[in-house]
Design a protein around this motif. Structure first.
Motif, mmCIF file in Angstrom:
data_model
loop_
_atom_site.group_PDB
_atom_site.id
_atom_site.type_symbol
_atom_site.label_atom_id
_atom_site.label_comp_id
_atom_site.label_asym_id
_atom_site.label_seq_id
_atom_site.Cartn_x
_atom_site.Cartn_y
_atom_site.Cartn_z
ATOM 1 N N HIS A 293 -12.700 -0.370 4.299
ATOM 2 C CA HIS A 293 -12.660 -0.088 5.735
ATOM 3 C C HIS A 293 -12.063 1.283 6.025
ATOM 4 O O HIS A 293 -11.660 1.549 7.157
ATOM 5 C CB HIS A 293 -11.880 -1.164 6.470
ATOM 6 N N GLY A 294 -11.923 2.113 5.012
ATOM 7 C CA GLY A 294 -11.422 3.464 5.262
ATOM 8 C C GLY A 294 -9.946 3.651 4.959
ATOM 9 O O GLY A 294 -9.393 4.707 5.224
ATOM 10 N N GLY A 295 -9.287 2.607 4.422
ATOM 11 C CA GLY A 295 -7.879 2.752 4.060
ATOM 12 C C GLY A 295 -7.707 3.684 2.877
ATOM 13 O O GLY A 295 -8.686 4.057 2.218
ATOM 14 N N SER A 296 -6.479 4.080 2.593
ATOM 15 C CA SER A 296 -6.256 5.088 1.568
ATOM 16 C C SER A 296 -5.092 4.724 0.671
ATOM 17 O O SER A 296 -3.959 4.595 1.134
ATOM 18 C CB SER A 296 -5.974 6.437 2.236
ATOM 19 N N ALA A 297 -5.384 4.563 -0.629
ATOM 20 C CA ALA A 297 -4.312 4.240 -1.574
ATOM 21 C C ALA A 297 -3.327 5.393 -1.708
ATOM 22 O O ALA A 297 -2.165 5.197 -2.026
ATOM 23 C CB ALA A 297 -4.907 3.895 -2.935
ATOM 24 N N VAL C 121 -8.564 -7.002 12.674
ATOM 25 C CA VAL C 121 -7.393 -6.453 12.007
ATOM 26 C C VAL C 121 -7.798 -5.593 10.814
ATOM 27 O O VAL C 121 -7.073 -4.702 10.396
ATOM 28 C CB VAL C 121 -6.438 -7.595 11.596
ATOM 29 N N ALA C 122 -8.985 -5.810 10.273
ATOM 30 C CA ALA C 122 -9.385 -5.086 9.071
ATOM 31 C C ALA C 122 -9.847 -3.663 9.365
ATOM 32 O O ALA C 122 -9.917 -2.840 8.471
ATOM 33 C CB ALA C 122 -10.498 -5.845 8.353
ATOM 34 N N GLU C 123 -10.177 -3.363 10.642
ATOM 35 C CA GLU C 123 -10.534 -1.986 10.979
ATOM 36 C C GLU C 123 -9.303 -1.094 10.924
ATOM 37 O O GLU C 123 -8.185 -1.570 11.081
ATOM 38 C CB GLU C 123 -11.088 -1.926 12.404
#
Lengths: 604, 77, 193
Positions: A293-297, C121-123
């Motif tokens: 979803h576009g998150g970043s480690a 919530v996952a966005e």
């Protein structure tokens, strides 16, 4: 008895938390138990129950509801419950963390047995990860908290002429959050462990088994301990100094604790924030680190190292303080360049917050960050160099009294020099690209943390043992411990630099046969290092139980803690002492004593 | 003037300060909202909202949380 | 100076009590500062992950309403403390109660928003929104608990006069801190685009 009550209340709290969550989940049509979520909700409730059980209710919280707090008992039993005396808390921290140190050390022995030969000996890969991770976090916790928790608590208030810490109840609260942390980590290992070492990098930490959740909960709690402890020291040192104890007369141990506390209070929330984000990703499905979803480690690495690099100075600044203390008193010379050392310590505090990304040179972060973090990291060597100058100037031409604490303090200098010099290759981006994630890094940080901080810990432990227990330790056993530990340490970690340069990766359960010879050597030396702690443990137990009665001032030292009986009376001083001179005026012509204990100035 | 009414006068002066500060905070909040609805430039919005938030934070910290008591003490007034 | 008054402390109980308040005050400020760091890191993460972008489905009217409510509760909290400082227990208690009620309404507003929000919530925006409002709401709830404890204990003139007002002051400071956090979170989550 309060311990038992703590376990019972903790268990009840866990059941209540998990039960309430289960009831809500059931009413929403979900399953009663969801491992990650149930633990996350039940754990804080269990913590509250544990705190109430061990005495937090009886001695403190009842007051908020109109009750009268109970009076603490005097005997040995007070060590096993919520107690507000800083000397009791110091010993509680000391014993707890030495136990954790030995436990984490045992896992290191198991790791070395596993790594002696290629292929799997003792563990399977999962178990290896569990052992390596437990060793990592256990030792980091010990290193962060033992010098400040044990000696900071015990000695610093006495050194500044105070009767106790500024917040005795917060102090007790911070200590009693430690046993649940240790217990939770052990439970996590018993339930199968977690895979991510002590750093908990996502995406693995988000995707791996549920032991990770327990790890995150426990270590976040430990962050709270660190922050509350740091605040307590800062306020104590600012407000509780005796008359005449100006900032320029503070013993250097106090300055080290002060500097370490500033870092602990200012940066620890970085680790807490990172761990909470991992927890949110695991439990409620946020996407901080989920690339889908576009998150970043990379975000985690930034947040995590924002704390975890300064954390090494939380470990090492109080250690510097303790070592300089021992060196000055046992060289019978004034501390060389006192003001420069203080400035250097505060300089390290200032620089500590702007160097974190040197852990991330190979992470793929933006290229323009490389040069500034390289330069800033190298700059740390300036204040550190000043401290080393002071160390050398202090022992230079001194009358060295080479007892066990002095041996450890001298070894600290040797080890930390090697640790510091090898750090340069890791701070320099071009060499780090090759050395990153190899045993060179393992050797480097063991030289700074174990060779530095842990050797300083033993210097402090032997130095203040007579004060804290009222008994003398066995000098012969102490020296045997020192020499085996020192030799074992060098033989273990010097070859690690070499296998690291040859490319052996860290955090692995198995390795190519080409590295076997070196690893046999490292493991054998590691076992020798382990054996030294048998002498240490025997010495501590025997000396504490049946050692000779210690004199009030066996080292003939000038600071305040040695001017009162061993162990000190309940409120340290009958009258608040008056400070008339700096603490290290050995052989200075015309110097008045550091402190006057009786006949304090009478106020109108 | 009795001690009682003197204390009451002191209290009402302090309470007035509270109302004034609240009024400023309320005006700033409404301004933030109007700017956010009306303004299209992202940069200008970031700047204006930051200024407003820092001003509000400053007012609360200084007048509501009495930050100056840290170095002046409360008993000194 | 703290050092100079140390010996006086035992002779004069009022001076001793003020000394205690001064120590506690610094401790509380350091704690709040430390806590602010946690919030700041979450806010920074929001910008790191999703810039200033926000979800179009936000309920702006509700956002403005709960923001105003929290601001107003800061005023009542201030009025409560001021009243206790001047020995006006009756007004102080009333204002504490008003603060608690508005705090509960704020928490209710957040809960309603969570229940009706249309973004998952996952966005990325949902990640920032739910975690930041959730952590803030947790502080609101603990603040309400502290307020409730001092309110319940304030009946018998327990907190009247000089240094004895400190528990009220501390609780009210915590409440203002919660408001300060929202002063930054409101534009961060609702107003930027």
């Amino acid at each position: 008895m309060p311990l038992l009550l703590g376990f019972i209340f903790g268990g009840v709290g866990f059941a209540v938390g998990a039960g309430l969550l289960g009831a809500i989940r059931t009413s929403m049509g979900l399953e009663f138990w969801s491992t990650d979520m149930s633990w996350s909700i039940a754990y804080p409730v269990a913590l509250l129950g544990w705190l109430a059980g061990v005495g937090g209710w009886k001695y403190w919280a009842t007051e908020w509801f109109g009750g009268t707090p109970a009076v603490s008992p005097k005997g040995v039993s007070r060590y096993f419950e919520f107690n507000m005396d800083h000397k009791v808390i110091g010993i509680q921290y000391g014993v707890t963390f030495v136990a954790l140190f030995l436990l984490s050390g045992l896992t290191a022995m198991a790791i070395r047995y596993e790594l002696m030969h290629p292929g799997m000996q003792l563990f399977n890969e999962d178990q290896y990860n569990a052992a390596m991770s437990f060793h990592g976090i256990g030792m980091v916790a010990v290193a962060v908290a033992i010098v400040m928790g044990c000696f900071g608590n015990y000695v610093v208030p006495i050194m500044i002429g105070a009767r106790d810490m500024a917040f005795p109840r917060i102090n007790a609260l911070s200590f009693w959050l430690v046993p649940p942390v240790a217990i939770t980590l052990v439970i996590a290992v018993l339930l199968g462990g977690w895979d991510t070492g002590w750093t908990a990098y996502p995406p693995l930490s988000v995707l791996t088994k549920s032991g990770q959740t327990l790890f995150n909960l426990a270590v976040t709690t430990f962050g709270v301990v660190s922050i509350l402890g740091g605040i307590n020291f800062i306020v104590t040192i600012i407000y509780e100094r005796a008359p005449g104890m100006t900032w320029g007369r503070l013993p250097i141990m106090v300055w080290g604790t002060f500097a370490g506390s500033i870092i602990a209070f200012f940066f620890t929330q970085g680790f807490a924030a990172g761990l909470l984000m991992v927890l949110f990703d695991r439990v409620i499905g946020t996407s901080f680190f989920g690339a889908a979803h576009g998150g970043s480690a990379l975000l985690y690495e930034h947040v995590f190292w924002f704390y975890s690099h300064p954390a090494v100075y939380v470990m090492v600044l109080p250690a510097f303080g303790a070592v300089l203390e021992v060196l000055s008193h046992m060289s019978r010379k004034p501390l060389y360049a006192y003001k420069w050392v203080v400035g250097a310590m505060l300089g390290i505090v200032a620089l500590s917050g702007v160097v974190w990304a040197h852990h991330m040179f190979t992470s793929g972060m933006a290229d323009y960050l490389h040069a500034p973090f390289l330069v800033l990291t190298e700059m740390i060597s300036i204040p550190t160099g000043i401290i080393f100058l002071s160390v050398l100037g202090t022992i230079w031409a001194g009358r060295l009294w080479v007892r066990t604490p002095m041996l450890f303090a001298l070894a600290f200098i040797f080890n930390f020099t090697i640790g510091g010099l090898t750090g340069i290759y890791l701070a320099d981006m071009p060499t780090d690209v090759h050395l990153h994630d190899t045993y060179f890094v393992v050797a480097h940080f063991h030289y700074t943390i174990m060779g530095g901080e842990i050797f300083a810990l033993f210097a402090a432990l032997y130095y203040w043992f007579p004060k804290m227990t009222g008994r003398e330790f066995n000098e012969t056993l102490g020296k045997i411990h020192f020499f085996i530990m020192f030799i074992g340490f060098q033989l273990t970690f010097i070859p690690m630099f070499q296998v690291g340069v040859r490319g052996m990766n860290r955090r692995i359960a198995d390795f190519p046969a080409a590295y076997e010879g070196a690893n046999v050597w490292i493991s054998m030396s590691g076992f020798l290092l382990g054996i030294s702690f048998i002498f240490f443990t025997v010495n501590m137990i025997l000396s504490w139980v049946r050692g000779r009665q210690a004199a009030a001032n066996p080292w003939g030292a000038s600071t305040l803690e040695w001017q009162i009986s061993s162990p000190p009376p309940e409120h340290n001083f009958d009258e608040i002492p008056v400070i008339q001179e700096g603490p290290y005026e050995y052989g200075v012509p015309g110097a008045t004593p550091h402190a006057r204990l009786t006949g304090a100035v009478k106020h109108a | 003037m009795s001690k009682q009414s003197h204390a009451a006068a002191g209290e009402s002066a302090d309470q007035r300060t509270g109302f004034t500060v609240f009024l400023i905070l309320a005006v700033l909040t409404i301004a933030e909202y109007i700017v956010a609805v009306g303004l299209d430039s992202k940069v200008a919005l970031v700047v204006m909202l930051s200024v407003a938030a820092i001003a509000k934070c400053w007012a609360i910290v200084v007048y509501f949380m009495h930050v100056s008591r840290l170095w002046r003490g409360e008993e000194a007034h | 100076m703290a050092v100079a008054t140390h010996d006086n402390a035992h002779a004069d109980p009022t001076a001793h009590a003020w000394e205690r308040v001064r120590i506690n005050r610094l401790g509380l400020w350091l704690f709040l500062f430390s806590d602010a760091g946690l919030f700041a890191l979450f806010a920074a993460s929001r910008f790191y992950l999703s810039g200033t972008a926000r979800d179009p489905h936000l309920n702006q009217a509700l956002g403005l309403a709960i923001t105003s409510l929290l601001l107003l509760s800061s005023l009542t909290a201030y009025r409560a403390e001021t009243a206790f400082v001047h020995g006006n227990t009756a007004r102080g208690r009333a204002m504490l109660l008003a603060t608690i009620v508005m705090g509960l309404m704020f928490a209710g507003g957040v809960a309603f928003e969570w229940a009706t929000a249309e973004f998952p919530v996952a966005e990325l925006y949902g990640t920032a929104f739910y975690s930041m409002t959730g952590m803030h709401a947790f502080h609101v709830i603990t603040g309400i608990l502290f307020l409730a404890v001092v309110w319940a204990r304030s009946g018998d003139g327990h907190f009247s006069g000089g240094p004895k007002v400190w528990p009220i002051t501390a609780t009210v400071m915590y409440w203002h801190f919660v408001d300060v956090v929202w002063v930054f979170f409101y534009p961060t989550l609702y107003l930027l685009k």
